[in-house]
Design a protein around this motif. Structure first.
Motif, PDB file in Angstrom:
ATOM      1  N   GLU A   1       1.397   0.524   2.091  1.00 27.99           N
ATOM      2  CA  GLU A   1       0.108  -0.059   1.689  1.00 27.99           C
ATOM      3  C   GLU A   1      -1.002   0.358   2.644  1.00 27.99           C
ATOM      4  O   GLU A   1      -2.114   0.679   2.216  1.00 27.99           O
ATOM      5  CB  GLU A   1       0.216  -1.578   1.629  1.00 27.99           C
ATOM      6  CG  GLU A   1       0.978  -2.085   0.419  1.00 27.99           C
ATOM      7  CD  GLU A   1       1.045  -3.603   0.367  1.00 27.99           C
ATOM      8  OE1 GLU A   1       0.083  -4.264   0.804  1.00 27.99           O
ATOM      9  OE2 GLU A   1       2.062  -4.114  -0.114  1.00 27.99           O
ATOM     10  N   GLU A   2      -0.710   0.346   3.954  1.00 26.67           N
ATOM     11  CA  GLU A   2      -1.710   0.768   4.943  1.00 26.67           C
ATOM     12  C   GLU A   2      -2.095   2.232   4.734  1.00 26.67           C
ATOM     13  O   GLU A   2      -3.273   2.597   4.820  1.00 26.67           O
ATOM     14  CB  GLU A   2      -1.159   0.590   6.363  1.00 26.67           C
ATOM     15  CG  GLU A   2      -1.053  -0.839   6.821  1.00 26.67           C
ATOM     16  CD  GLU A   2      -0.438  -0.944   8.215  1.00 26.67           C
ATOM     17  OE1 GLU A   2      -0.574   0.011   9.016  1.00 26.67           O
ATOM     18  OE2 GLU A   2       0.185  -1.974   8.492  1.00 26.67           O
ATOM     19  N   ILE A   3      -1.099   3.059   4.477  1.00 29.91           N
ATOM     20  CA  ILE A   3      -1.347   4.482   4.266  1.00 29.91           C
ATOM     21  C   ILE A   3      -2.211   4.685   3.026  1.00 29.91           C
ATOM     22  O   ILE A   3      -3.176   5.460   3.049  1.00 29.91           O
ATOM     23  CB  ILE A   3      -0.012   5.246   4.154  1.00 29.91           C
ATOM     24  CG1 ILE A   3       0.669   5.293   5.530  1.00 29.91           C
ATOM     25  CG2 ILE A   3      -0.227   6.652   3.609  1.00 29.91           C
ATOM     26  CD1 ILE A   3       2.102   5.765   5.500  1.00 29.91           C
ATOM     27  N   ILE A   4      -1.892   3.992   1.957  1.00 27.00           N
ATOM     28  CA  ILE A   4      -2.673   4.117   0.718  1.00 27.00           C
ATOM     29  C   ILE A   4      -4.122   3.716   0.964  1.00 27.00           C
ATOM     30  O   ILE A   4      -5.047   4.402   0.526  1.00 27.00           O
ATOM     31  CB  ILE A   4      -2.043   3.273  -0.413  1.00 27.00           C
ATOM     32  CG1 ILE A   4      -0.730   3.904  -0.859  1.00 27.00           C
ATOM     33  CG2 ILE A   4      -3.013   3.140  -1.591  1.00 27.00           C
ATOM     34  CD1 ILE A   4       0.095   3.026  -1.782  1.00 27.00           C
ATOM     35  N   THR A   5      -4.323   2.624   1.697  1.00 26.49           N
ATOM     36  CA  THR A   5      -5.677   2.163   2.006  1.00 26.49           C
ATOM     37  C   THR A   5      -6.449   3.232   2.777  1.00 26.49           C
ATOM     38  O   THR A   5      -7.610   3.528   2.467  1.00 26.49           O
ATOM     39  CB  THR A   5      -5.631   0.849   2.810  1.00 26.49           C
ATOM     40  OG1 THR A   5      -4.967  -0.140   2.029  1.00 26.49           O
ATOM     41  CG2 THR A   5      -7.022   0.368   3.178  1.00 26.49           C
ATOM     42  N   LYS A   6      -5.789   3.823   3.782  1.00 28.10           N
ATOM     43  CA  LYS A   6      -6.448   4.867   4.576  1.00 28.10           C
ATOM     44  C   LYS A   6      -6.760   6.093   3.718  1.00 28.10           C
ATOM     45  O   LYS A   6      -7.837   6.682   3.836  1.00 28.10           O
ATOM     46  CB  LYS A   6      -5.581   5.259   5.761  1.00 28.10           C
ATOM     47  CG  LYS A   6      -5.521   4.207   6.832  1.00 28.10           C
ATOM     48  CD  LYS A   6      -4.612   4.620   7.972  1.00 28.10           C
ATOM     49  CE  LYS A   6      -4.518   3.510   9.003  1.00 28.10           C
ATOM     50  NZ  LYS A   6      -3.590   3.862  10.094  1.00 28.10           N
ATOM     51  N   LEU A   7      -5.805   6.484   2.859  1.00 29.20           N
ATOM     52  CA  LEU A   7      -6.031   7.655   2.014  1.00 29.20           C
ATOM     53  C   LEU A   7      -7.156   7.417   1.020  1.00 29.20           C
ATOM     54  O   LEU A   7      -7.956   8.311   0.742  1.00 29.20           O
ATOM     55  CB  LEU A   7      -4.742   8.045   1.282  1.00 29.20           C
ATOM     56  CG  LEU A   7      -3.615   8.611   2.140  1.00 29.20           C
ATOM     57  CD1 LEU A   7      -2.342   8.766   1.324  1.00 29.20           C
ATOM     58  CD2 LEU A   7      -4.030   9.949   2.747  1.00 29.20           C
ATOM     59  N   GLU A   8      -7.224   6.221   0.468  1.00 26.98           N
ATOM     60  CA  GLU A   8      -8.267   5.897  -0.507  1.00 26.98           C
ATOM     61  C   GLU A   8      -9.644   5.765   0.123  1.00 26.98           C
ATOM     62  O   GLU A   8     -10.649   5.907  -0.569  1.00 26.98           O
ATOM     63  CB  GLU A   8      -7.903   4.610  -1.250  1.00 26.98           C
ATOM     64  CG  GLU A   8      -6.758   4.773  -2.220  1.00 26.98           C
ATOM     65  CD  GLU A   8      -6.374   3.493  -2.939  1.00 26.98           C
ATOM     66  OE1 GLU A   8      -5.751   3.599  -3.990  1.00 26.98           O
ATOM     67  OE2 GLU A   8      -6.696   2.391  -2.444  1.00 26.98           O
ATOM     68  N   SER A   9      -9.689   5.516   1.422  1.00 23.85           N
ATOM     69  CA  SER A   9     -10.986   5.343   2.082  1.00 23.85           C
ATOM     70  C   SER A   9     -11.790   6.633   2.082  1.00 23.85           C
ATOM     71  O   SER A   9     -13.017   6.605   2.078  1.00 23.85           O
ATOM     72  CB  SER A   9     -10.794   4.853   3.518  1.00 23.85           C
ATOM     73  OG  SER A   9     -10.356   5.905   4.358  1.00 23.85           O
ATOM     74  N   GLY A  10     -11.090   7.761   2.110  1.00 17.12           N
ATOM     75  CA  GLY A  10     -11.783   9.046   2.110  1.00 17.12           C
ATOM     76  C   GLY A  10     -12.417   9.393   3.440  1.00 17.12           C
ATOM     77  O   GLY A  10     -13.134  10.387   3.547  1.00 17.12           O
TER      78      GLY A  10
END
Length: 74
Positions: free
Chosen positions: A17-26
């Motif tokens: 979940e943390e990784i997805i959040t970071k990736l989605e932040s751009g």
């Protein structure tokens, strides 16, 4: 995130979940995105292995009181 110890299923999902959040932040570089993707795939692989291991360990109690390995719907 990338630790030497093997995470629990819950810890792996939290890391993903943390990784997805970071990736989605751009807000990260392509190199960092790729590194996070690799870590996420390892966490996913770990979680899947733990889930498979748990499924195999689950026992079902029969009406006569005996135990069988739970097969589940696959």
């Amino acid at each position: 995130m990338a630790e030497n110890k093997e995470n629990t299923i819950e810890e792996s999902f939290e890391a993903i979940e943390e990784i997805i959040t970071k990736l989605e932040s751009g807000d990260i570089s392509l190199d960092d995105s790729f590194a996070l993707y690799k870590v996420g795939m390892e966490e996913l692989k770990n979680a899947n292995a733990k889930i498979d291991q748990t499924k195999k360990a689950v026992m079902a109690i029969n009406k006569d009181g005996s135990l069988d390995v739970f097969e589940g719907d696959e």
